[in-house]
Design a protein around this motif. Structure first.
Motif, short mmCIF file in Angstrom:
data_model
loop_
_atom_site.label_atom_id
_atom_site.label_comp_id
_atom_site.label_asym_id
_atom_site.label_seq_id
_atom_site.Cartn_x
_atom_site.Cartn_y
_atom_site.Cartn_z
N TRP A 118 41.33 7.28 21.15
CA TRP A 118 41.56 6.61 22.62
C TRP A 118 40.59 5.50 22.91
O TRP A 118 40.77 4.75 23.57
CB TRP A 118 41.46 7.73 23.58
CG TRP A 118 42.57 8.57 23.80
CD1 TRP A 118 42.90 9.82 22.85
CD2 TRP A 118 43.54 8.61 24.78
NE1 TRP A 118 43.80 10.46 23.38
CE2 TRP A 118 44.69 9.48 24.31
CE3 TRP A 118 43.98 7.58 25.87
CZ2 TRP A 118 45.56 9.55 25.11
CZ3 TRP A 118 44.99 7.71 26.47
CH2 TRP A 118 45.90 8.92 26.15
N TYR A 122 42.01 2.69 25.07
CA TYR A 122 41.20 2.13 26.24
C TYR A 122 40.59 0.63 25.98
O TYR A 122 39.82 0.00 26.90
CB TYR A 122 40.30 3.06 26.72
CG TYR A 122 40.76 4.26 27.55
CD1 TYR A 122 41.55 4.28 28.54
CD2 TYR A 122 40.68 5.53 26.93
CE1 TYR A 122 42.21 5.17 29.43
CE2 TYR A 122 41.11 6.73 27.56
CZ TYR A 122 41.88 6.53 28.73
OH TYR A 122 42.32 7.72 29.36
N LEU A 273 41.89 11.62 30.20
CA LEU A 273 41.17 11.38 28.80
C LEU A 273 39.95 10.41 28.70
O LEU A 273 39.11 10.85 27.95
CB LEU A 273 42.13 10.78 27.83
CG LEU A 273 42.98 11.80 26.85
CD1 LEU A 273 42.23 12.67 26.03
CD2 LEU A 273 43.93 12.59 27.95
N GLN A 274 39.72 9.52 29.69
CA GLN A 274 38.56 8.67 29.33
C GLN A 274 37.34 9.31 30.04
O GLN A 274 36.31 9.11 29.82
CB GLN A 274 38.69 7.41 30.23
CG GLN A 274 39.09 7.56 31.79
CD GLN A 274 39.65 6.40 32.45
OE1 GLN A 274 38.80 5.41 32.69
NE2 GLN A 274 40.65 6.29 32.72
#
Length: 306
Positions: A118, A122, A273-274
């Protein structure tokens, strides 16, 4: 109309087994757990939810505070705040609860692989992808104690790279690997997911003793029934709608891939998710005192246009 059931307590049947309190969050269909040793009153909190309203951007701690109120009311002492994996459909309240209680946080060691994945999605070069956002990273087969109860960690990849199962006495917290038998099993099409790995993780869970209590991470209430989140290994083996006892790996993988191709992405995956790969930490405030999520466009497949 009767109110929806959002709490249930599964009592231990004998020494060495835990009490398990389940808290259902209707907004995200998530179940949060307080698992405790009746003899010593020591407990762990598993997969707590931080409230988030995607329409207004508001956050709240209603779910987590209800758990803390239960812990206080029951006279429990929190030993652990445990994540089973970085969730895609709700924010984790692990960091909030750590700040409120001082209890250590933990997750499976492969979370570092999820962070690396991720980090790229991102475009987040400053992200620490070493798992240091948690106090402990569990490896396969690691053990710990909850009061007098033996606890063991099983890696259960497939739904995510970092999914783990906590076996605490006769209870196993199987996150999103298995749902209730009338709903089936978890999807495996998230970044890093694998239907083949999921099959083997399921087989390892079904190898536990027949009467092991299984506690799942979500319930989507098929056919409008009340929320449920407890089953047994025997029930899953004999009645799971995905035919876990009489399908081959190839048949299961074909079924899972076909089903996943029909599912839209969870509506909060890019929001959540962040936060969750940071152990539940919200973004730091910017110079105006506000926090901002970063939302990549065209990052994932699975758009539902109709």
């Amino acid at each position: 109309m009767d109110a929806m059931k959002t709490f249930a307590l599964s009592r231990a049947h004998q020494a060495g087994q835990p009490d398990v309190a389940g808290f259902f969050d209707p907004r995200t269909f998530s179940i949060q757990y307080v698992v405790s040793d009746p003899a010593t009153r020591h407990c762990a909190i598993i997969d707590p939810v931080l409230d988030f309203d995607e329409k207004s951007g508001a956050t709240a701690t209603r779910q987590a505070d209800a758990i803390l109120a239960y812990v206080k009311r029951e006279g429990l002492e929190i030993d652990w705040i445990l994540d089973t994996h970085p969730h895609a459909d709700h924010f984790s309240a692990a960091r909030y609860l750590h700040e409120k209680t001082g209890a250590p946080t933990a997750i499976g060691g492969p979370v570092t692989q999820v962070q690396a994945l991720w980090k790229d999605i991102y475009n987040w070069p400053d992200l620490k992808d070493d798992g240091s956002q948690w106090d402990r990273l569990f490896d396969e087969g690691d053990t710990f104690r909850l009061g007098e109860i033996e606890c063991r960690v099983m890696h259960s990849p497939g739904h995510t790279l970092a999914s783990i199962t906590y076996v605490i006495g006769d209870a196993a917290f199987v996150h999103d690997t298995l749902f209730q038998p009338d709903f089936g099993t978890a999807r495996a099409d998230f970044p890093g997911g694998s239907a083949h790995q999921l099959w083997h993780s399921i087989q390892a869970i079904l190898a536990l003793p027949d009467e092991t209590r299984l506690f799942t991470g979500h319930d989507y209430m098929p056919d409008g029934r009340e929320p449920q989140w407890e089953s047994t290994v025997r029930e899953q083996r004999e009645t799971n709608k995905h035919r876990l006892s009489d399908s081959s790996e190839a048949e299961y993988v074909a079924l899972r891939n076909r089903r996943d191709s029909e599912l839209p992405m969870p509506k909060l995956i890019l929001h959540a998710l962040q936060v969750n790969i940071l152990g539940g930490r919200l973004p730091e405030p910017e110079n105006n005192g506000k926090r901002y999520l970063k939302f990549p466009l065209d990052a994932l497949e699975g758009a539902a246009w109709e």
